[in-house]
Design a protein around this motif. Structure first.
Motif, short mmCIF file in Angstrom:
data_model
loop_
_atom_site.label_atom_id
_atom_site.label_comp_id
_atom_site.label_asym_id
_atom_site.label_seq_id
_atom_site.Cartn_x
_atom_site.Cartn_y
_atom_site.Cartn_z
N ALA A 31 3.34 87.05 106.54
CA ALA A 31 3.54 85.60 106.20
C ALA A 31 2.16 85.05 106.45
CB ALA A 31 4.09 84.66 107.56
N VAL A 32 1.16 85.50 107.34
CA VAL A 32 -0.25 85.29 107.43
C VAL A 32 -0.88 85.59 105.99
CG1 VAL A 32 -2.31 85.57 108.70
CG2 VAL A 32 -0.32 85.01 109.73
N LEU A 33 -0.67 86.82 105.74
CA LEU A 33 -1.33 87.30 104.52
C LEU A 33 -1.12 86.73 103.34
CD1 LEU A 33 -1.22 91.20 105.11
CD2 LEU A 33 -3.28 89.94 105.30
N TYR A 34 0.21 86.21 103.09
CA TYR A 34 0.87 85.61 102.11
C TYR A 34 -0.03 84.04 102.04
CZ TYR A 34 3.72 82.32 99.25
OH TYR A 34 4.05 81.67 98.43
N VAL A 35 -0.25 83.48 103.20
CA VAL A 35 -0.83 82.15 103.31
C VAL A 35 -2.29 82.25 102.91
CG1 VAL A 35 -1.58 80.39 104.72
CG2 VAL A 35 0.79 81.12 104.83
N VAL A 36 -2.80 83.31 103.37
CA VAL A 36 -4.43 83.55 103.28
C VAL A 36 -4.57 83.85 101.70
CG1 VAL A 36 -6.19 85.28 103.45
CG2 VAL A 36 -4.92 84.16 105.38
N ARG A 37 -3.54 84.54 101.13
CA ARG A 37 -3.79 84.90 99.54
C ARG A 37 -3.61 83.61 98.88
NH1 ARG A 37 -0.07 89.32 96.73
NH2 ARG A 37 -1.22 89.53 94.60
N LYS A 38 -2.58 82.90 99.32
CA LYS A 38 -2.49 81.61 98.32
C LYS A 38 -3.38 80.69 98.73
CE LYS A 38 1.10 78.01 98.16
NZ LYS A 38 2.50 77.54 98.82
N ASP A 39 -4.09 80.33 99.80
CA ASP A 39 -5.21 79.62 99.86
C ASP A 39 -6.52 80.13 99.20
OD1 ASP A 39 -6.56 77.46 101.43
OD2 ASP A 39 -7.67 78.93 102.49
N ARG A 40 -6.61 81.38 99.26
CA ARG A 40 -7.87 81.98 98.26
C ARG A 40 -7.71 81.38 96.79
NH1 ARG A 40 -10.36 87.39 101.28
NH2 ARG A 40 -10.68 86.14 103.30
N ARG A 41 -6.48 81.93 96.27
CA ARG A 41 -6.40 81.52 94.95
C ARG A 41 -6.45 80.04 94.69
NH1 ARG A 41 -0.94 84.90 93.38
NH2 ARG A 41 -1.93 87.07 93.15
N ALA A 42 -5.85 79.06 95.60
CA ALA A 42 -6.14 77.72 95.40
C ALA A 42 -7.60 77.39 95.50
CB ALA A 42 -5.35 76.98 96.48
N GLU A 43 -8.25 77.89 96.19
CA GLU A 43 -9.71 77.69 96.46
C GLU A 43 -10.69 78.25 95.28
OE1 GLU A 43 -13.41 79.14 99.27
OE2 GLU A 43 -11.64 78.73 100.09
N ARG A 44 -10.16 79.32 94.69
CA ARG A 44 -10.80 79.82 93.57
C ARG A 44 -10.74 79.01 92.38
NH1 ARG A 44 -8.55 85.04 92.51
NH2 ARG A 44 -9.40 85.55 94.54
N ALA A 45 -9.23 78.54 92.16
CA ALA A 45 -8.91 77.47 90.87
C ALA A 45 -9.70 76.11 91.20
CB ALA A 45 -7.31 77.40 90.88
N GLU A 46 -9.77 75.78 92.36
CA GLU A 46 -10.51 74.39 92.50
C GLU A 46 -11.87 74.61 92.23
OE1 GLU A 46 -11.61 71.86 96.40
OE2 GLU A 46 -9.56 72.68 96.03
N LYS A 47 -12.70 75.73 92.48
CA LYS A 47 -14.06 76.07 92.18
C LYS A 47 -14.26 76.26 90.67
CE LYS A 47 -17.87 79.15 93.37
NZ LYS A 47 -17.90 80.46 94.16
N LEU A 48 -13.27 76.78 90.15
CA LEU A 48 -13.33 77.02 88.76
C LEU A 48 -13.28 75.58 87.97
CD1 LEU A 48 -11.57 80.23 87.77
CD2 LEU A 48 -14.00 79.99 87.94
N GLU A 49 -12.41 74.84 88.61
CA GLU A 49 -12.17 73.46 87.97
C GLU A 49 -13.55 72.52 88.08
OE1 GLU A 49 -9.63 69.57 89.44
OE2 GLU A 49 -8.27 71.46 88.97
N HIS A 50 -14.00 72.56 89.28
CA HIS A 50 -15.10 71.96 89.46
C HIS A 50 -16.36 72.15 88.56
CE1 HIS A 50 -13.75 69.18 92.55
NE2 HIS A 50 -13.31 69.97 93.45
N GLU A 51 -16.50 73.70 88.47
CA GLU A 51 -17.67 74.38 87.65
C GLU A 51 -17.46 73.86 85.97
OE1 GLU A 51 -17.57 78.49 88.01
OE2 GLU A 51 -18.41 78.30 90.00
#
Length: 54
Positions: A31-51
């Motif tokens: 469960a922890v690994l799933y949440v971390v992976r989901k959070d990192r994907r969301a962070e990466r998508a947000e970063k690409l959106e801002h760029e």
């Protein structure tokens, strides 16, 4: 006298007794690994959106 190759172990009781303790721990780790992976994907998508805005 019986030869060593004739011995059959039906169960290793230490493993059987450890399953109730290990299974919940593995579920929590998954469960922890799933949440971390989901959070990192969301962070990466947000970063690409801002760029893309600049």
């Amino acid at each position: 006298m019986m030869a060593a190759s004739d011995v059959v172990y039906l169960a290793d009781h230490s493993v059987v007794l450890a399953i109730p303790a290990v299974a919940p721990a593995l579920i929590i780790v998954a469960a922890v690994l799933y949440v971390v992976r989901k959070d990192r994907r969301a962070e990466r998508a947000e970063k690409l959106e801002h760029e893309g805005e600049h």
